[in-house]
Every structure is written in C-alpha cells, then in structure tokens.
Design a protein around this motif. Structure first.
Motif, PDB file in Angstrom:
ATOM      1  N   LEU A   1       0.906  -1.017  -0.236  1.00  0.00           N
ATOM      2  CA  LEU A   1      -0.271  -0.199  -0.054  1.00  0.00           C
ATOM      3  C   LEU A   1       1.649   1.058   0.102  1.00  0.00           C
ATOM      4  N   LEU A   2       0.875   2.443  -0.773  1.00  0.00           N
ATOM      5  CA  LEU A   2       1.160   3.407  -1.504  1.00  0.00           C
ATOM      6  C   LEU A   2       0.209   4.580  -0.322  1.00  0.00           C
ATOM      7  N   ILE A   3       0.713   5.088   0.745  1.00  0.00           N
ATOM      8  CA  ILE A   3      -0.335   5.886   1.149  1.00  0.00           C
ATOM      9  C   ILE A   3       0.442   7.108   1.355  1.00  0.00           C
ATOM     10  N   ALA A   4      -0.240   8.655   0.351  1.00  0.00           N
ATOM     11  CA  ALA A   4       0.105   9.566   0.000  1.00  0.00           C
ATOM     12  C   ALA A   4      -0.053  10.803   1.170  1.00  0.00           C
ATOM     13  N   ALA A   5       0.724  10.829   1.837  1.00  0.00           N
ATOM     14  CA  ALA A   5      -0.265  12.327   2.962  1.00  0.00           C
ATOM     15  C   ALA A   5       1.540  12.855   3.502  1.00  0.00           C
ATOM     16  N   SER A   6       0.995  14.368   3.454  1.00  0.00           N
ATOM     17  CA  SER A   6       2.118  15.046   3.456  1.00  0.00           C
ATOM     18  C   SER A   6       1.520  16.882   3.998  1.00  0.00           C
ATOM     19  N   GLY A   7       2.532  17.114   5.195  1.00  0.00           N
ATOM     20  CA  GLY A   7       2.546  18.975   5.222  1.00  0.00           C
ATOM     21  C   GLY A   7       2.460  18.980   6.618  1.00  0.00           C
TER      22      GLY A   7
ATOM     23  N   LEU B   1       3.191  11.331 -13.518  1.00  0.00           N
ATOM     24  CA  LEU B   1       4.641  10.005 -14.459  1.00  0.00           C
ATOM     25  C   LEU B   1       5.474   9.431 -13.221  1.00  0.00           C
ATOM     26  N   GLU B   2       6.045  10.177 -12.182  1.00  0.00           N
ATOM     27  CA  GLU B   2       6.451   9.434 -10.964  1.00  0.00           C
ATOM     28  C   GLU B   2       5.920   9.062 -10.029  1.00  0.00           C
ATOM     29  N   VAL B   3       4.470   8.966  -9.494  1.00  0.00           N
ATOM     30  CA  VAL B   3       3.988   7.917  -8.826  1.00  0.00           C
ATOM     31  C   VAL B   3       3.989   6.832  -9.909  1.00  0.00           C
TER      32      VAL B   3
ATOM     33  N   LEU C   1       4.681   3.203  -8.220  1.00  0.00           N
ATOM     34  CA  LEU C   1       3.406   2.701  -8.314  1.00  0.00           C
ATOM     35  C   LEU C   1       3.735   0.639  -8.854  1.00  0.00           C
ATOM     36  N   LYS C   2       4.801   1.456  -9.805  1.00  0.00           N
ATOM     37  CA  LYS C   2       4.288   0.136 -11.275  1.00  0.00           C
ATOM     38  C   LYS C   2       5.791  -0.891 -10.224  1.00  0.00           C
ATOM     39  N   GLN C   3       6.975   0.544 -10.412  1.00  0.00           N
ATOM     40  CA  GLN C   3       7.948  -1.224  -9.526  1.00  0.00           C
ATOM     41  C   GLN C   3       7.747  -1.179  -8.731  1.00  0.00           C
ATOM     42  N   GLY C   4       6.953  -0.644  -7.582  1.00  0.00           N
ATOM     43  CA  GLY C   4       6.845  -1.494  -6.105  1.00  0.00           C
ATOM     44  C   GLY C   4       5.912  -2.125  -6.060  1.00  0.00           C
TER      45      GLY C   4
ATOM     46  N   SER D   1      -4.483   5.903 -13.855  1.00  0.00           N
ATOM     47  CA  SER D   1      -4.561   5.265 -14.570  1.00  0.00           C
ATOM     48  C   SER D   1      -4.029   4.117 -15.032  1.00  0.00           C
ATOM     49  N   LEU D   2      -3.872   3.572 -13.286  1.00  0.00           N
ATOM     50  CA  LEU D   2      -2.841   2.069 -13.530  1.00  0.00           C
ATOM     51  C   LEU D   2      -4.555   0.732 -12.899  1.00  0.00           C
ATOM     52  N   GLY D   3      -5.592   1.722 -13.187  1.00  0.00           N
ATOM     53  CA  GLY D   3      -6.450   0.870 -12.277  1.00  0.00           C
ATOM     54  C   GLY D   3      -6.358   0.048 -11.589  1.00  0.00           C
ATOM     55  N   LEU D   4      -5.672   1.047  -9.999  1.00  0.00           N
ATOM     56  CA  LEU D   4      -5.449   0.777  -9.143  1.00  0.00           C
ATOM     57  C   LEU D   4      -6.518   0.979  -8.024  1.00  0.00           C
ATOM     58  N   PRO D   5      -7.186   0.665  -6.888  1.00  0.00           N
ATOM     59  CA  PRO D   5      -8.049   1.576  -6.129  1.00  0.00           C
ATOM     60  C   PRO D   5      -7.310   2.285  -5.127  1.00  0.00           C
ATOM     61  N   VAL D   6      -8.232   3.058  -5.120  1.00  0.00           N
ATOM     62  CA  VAL D   6      -7.493   4.183  -4.254  1.00  0.00           C
ATOM     63  C   VAL D   6      -8.448   4.948  -3.135  1.00  0.00           C
ATOM     64  N   ILE D   7      -8.680   4.756  -1.648  1.00  0.00           N
ATOM     65  CA  ILE D   7      -9.027   5.694  -0.408  1.00  0.00           C
ATOM     66  C   ILE D   7      -8.564   6.751  -0.609  1.00  0.00           C
ATOM     67  N   PHE D   8      -9.748   7.545   0.156  1.00  0.00           N
ATOM     68  CA  PHE D   8      -9.235   8.755   0.956  1.00  0.00           C
ATOM     69  C   PHE D   8      -9.994   9.100   1.280  1.00  0.00           C
ATOM     70  N   HIS D   9      -9.467   9.814   2.093  1.00  0.00           N
ATOM     71  CA  HIS D   9      -9.819  10.527   3.315  1.00  0.00           C
ATOM     72  C   HIS D   9      -9.904  11.788   3.650  1.00  0.00           C
ATOM     73  N   GLU D  10     -10.717  12.476   4.017  1.00  0.00           N
ATOM     74  CA  GLU D  10     -11.241  13.940   3.959  1.00  0.00           C
ATOM     75  C   GLU D  10     -11.349  14.509   6.375  1.00  0.00           C
ATOM     76  N   SER D  11     -11.112  14.642   6.324  1.00  0.00           N
ATOM     77  CA  SER D  11     -10.753  14.458   7.570  1.00  0.00           C
ATOM     78  C   SER D  11     -11.705  16.442   7.961  1.00  0.00           C
ATOM     79  N   ASN D  12     -11.654  17.133   7.291  1.00  0.00           N
ATOM     80  CA  ASN D  12     -12.783  18.540   7.489  1.00  0.00           C
ATOM     81  C   ASN D  12     -14.397  18.203   7.033  1.00  0.00           C
TER      82      ASN D  12
END
Length: 357
Positions: free
Chosen positions: A8-14, A82-84, A88-91, A113-124
């Motif tokens: 699983l790749l977690i995208a969370a920043s800031g 493109l970098e993500v 995702l592909k290499q990993g 674009s790669l057909g992978l599922p995405v779960i989005f958490h919105e806290s606000n």
C-alpha cells in the motif's frame, strides 16, 4: 506469491492533520508492506516512522488564478504523475490511500490510470477542492464529519471519523504530566495545531495576567515560528514549542484554546476537553470555521472569530467559563459524543474491504 503481503502506498503530506490519521491507519495494518509518498522538506520527513520508506515528489497547489506560474505548476504536476506511476509500477503496489492536500492529485490520477483502487480520507467538515474534484474518482471517500457528505454527492462516502494517534487510546492518556502543575488548579492549554498560531499566541500572552490572578495555570504550545515565544515569564506559565504527550495534557486541561483544524478537534473530542475555538481565518475556503461549527452547534465548544477578538474578549470568555464548572462539564460530555474512538479500526476495515476484494 499467493501469500505475499499487500503493498500500500500512503500519500500524506504537510501538516499533522494530514499525517496523524495516515500514521494511525498504517499502525493498524502490520501485515501490509507500506511505503509513503510525501514532499521534500515537509513534516513527513520528521514524523513518518523509519519502518515506512519515504518517496518524495515535487508538487504544489494553485494559489491564484491561472497565469504564467500556473503553466509551471501544471508542468510539475504532469511530471509528478509520471513519477508516482513509476513508483506504483516498480513497487507492485495494490492500492493507494491519501489524506488529501496537493499530493493527493498526482497520487489519485496515477493510481486510477493504472487501475488501482484509491481510498481518500477527508477529515474536514467542508471537503477541500482536491477532495471535491477527485472524490468521485476514488473507490471510497472516508469522512471525518458526517456533514461533509452533502458536499460530495457523487462520491462513495463512508463516515468513519478521523483516527487519532495511538497515545490518545492507550494508557498514556492517564499518564502523569512531567510539568510543574499542582494538582487541582485550573489549567488552560493553548495550542495552534502542528504549525502553531502566532496571532493566538500574542492574544494569550496579553490576556494571561487576568487568568494568573484567578489562580489559573497556562501551558502554552507556541509552535516553532513565534519570535516572541520566550517573552512572558511567570511561575504559572509554561511555554513550549511542542509537547509530546498531548493526550495526557488535554485530559488534564480544564479548558483548551485552539485552532479548529480537524486533527486538533479530533483530539479534543476524544479527550472530552471543553474548548474555545479560534478558526484560522486564512484557511482554504475558511474550512476551519465549518469544523468549528460542528462543535459549537452541538454545545461542545465556543467559537470566537479572530477578526473580532480582543484581549478583553478573550480574557472575559475564559474567566466566564472557568467560573461555570457545570457548563464546562457539559461541553466536555458533548465533545466526547462527537468522538469516534474506533475511527482507526473503521478506516482500516474500509481499506481492507476496498483493496482485498
């Protein structure tokens, strides 16, 4: 390879508001292989535990109308997508989880674009522009506030609350404080979220003498961006940039003075801490006011607008509450009623359902 762990790749920043819920989720998925997607020089480089490899990309948001700078930002966005995709592909990742912000855009686009599922958490309570745009693209949108669903009519919304750090749910919440605060004295805790709040800090320092005269102690978490952080000295006043055991501190507090970021509100709710909320007036689309409204309308907090706030107004509101212990107790109970203590479990279950089925 049938028994290989899910990646699983977690995208969370800031900010802590983006990072703490993602870390809480990651800790509930010990059987997953998790990597992180962040931005260089942001808080994730300090907070993401070492067991999660950190990938960084360069991405930024659109702060103004379309112009020359927007073309540069769009170019950077295209490169980041493109970098993500490459990551995702290499990993061989099987899904993406994101908590929003600028980093969510390239993460969602690359994954879908790669057909992978995405779960989005919105806290606000008011979902951000990124959530409103990309929410319908996602496999599920997990909501921190139920009211947010009305702004996401085309998304697959699931109300789970917002996960808190593990310290808020284990024995640490009742741990003794390593601060020189006598038992039984009223305690005000002031904090502005992970980035601090200089405007609040100045008002608190100007107001504090009246509170000291009433026997109140103040623990003031100034953040690390306040040039006047050391300007007030008093035996009933403790100023720190940060404090690690926030769970125990909020549990001990008689009253909190806080911004109304979703992460801070979640921690106040879990601890049942009555609060005076001062929404950050420059937050995107004034979303902190929407968050504060959830607490104010339920009787869990008092909201004061920064634009209307003076030393006298803050002093008097604090003293009035401290002289009304029953009102404080009621506020604390109503804050606890908002809390979703098993939010991390609910979010974990949602992630497993989406990725494993």
């Amino acid at each position: 390879m049938a028994n290989a762990p899910i990646r699983l790749l977690i995208a969370a920043s800031g900010t802590g508001g983006h990072l703490f819920p993602a870390i809480a989720l990651a800790q509930k998925l010990p059987d997953y292989q998790i990597e992180w997607l962040g931005v260089p020089d942001r808080l994730e480089t300090q907070l993401v535990p070492k067991q999660y490899p950190l990938n960084t990309i360069a991405v930024e948001g659109f702060q103004q109308g379309f112009g020359v700078s927007s073309i540069r930002i769009l170019g950077k966005l295209a490169l980041s997508i493109l970098e993500v995709r490459r990551i995702l592909k290499q990993g061989n990742f099987q899904g993406v989880f994101t908590t929003g912000g600028y980093i969510a855009g390239p993460a969602v686009i690359a994954a879908r674009s790669l057909g992978l599922p995405v779960i989005f958490h919105e806290s606000n309570a008011l979902p951000g522009k990124v959530t409103r745009f990309f929410g319908p693209w996602c496999s599920a949108v997990a909501l921190g506030f139920e009211v947010a669903a009305k702004y996401l009519p085309r998304a697959k919304n699931v109300y789970v609350g917002t996960p808190v750090r593990s310290q808020f749910l284990d024995g640490a919440i009742n741990a003794p404080l390593d601060l020189a605060i006598p038992d039984g004295v009223p305690l005000i805790v002031v904090f502005g979220g992970s980035q601090g709040a200089v405007a609040i800090n100045n008002l608190v320092r100007e107001s504090a003498k009246a509170w000291f005269d009433a026997g109140v102690y103040v623990v003031h978490l100034t953040g690390d961006r306040d040039p006047q952080a050391d300007s007030l000295k008093h035996p009933q006043y403790i100023a720190l940039p940060f404090y690690n055991n926030m769970a125990a501190l909020l549990q001990r507090a008689t009253l909190a003075i806080s911004r109304s970021g979703a992460g801070s509100l979640t921690e106040l709710a879990v601890c049942g801490t009555p609060a005076i909320l001062i929404p950050y007036p420059f937050a995107a689309e004034d979303h902190q006011s929407y968050n504060a409204d959830v607490f104010t309308s339920s009787g869990a907090a008092l909201t004061l607008k920064q634009s209307e706030l003076t030393t006298e107004v803050l002093q008097n509101n604090v003293l009035n509450l401290l002289q009304s212990p029953q009102e404080l107790a009621n506020m604390g109970e109503k804050a606890k009623a908002i809390a979703v203590p098993d939010s991390a479990e609910k979010l974990t279950q949602l992630v497993r359902e989406v990725i494993e089925t």
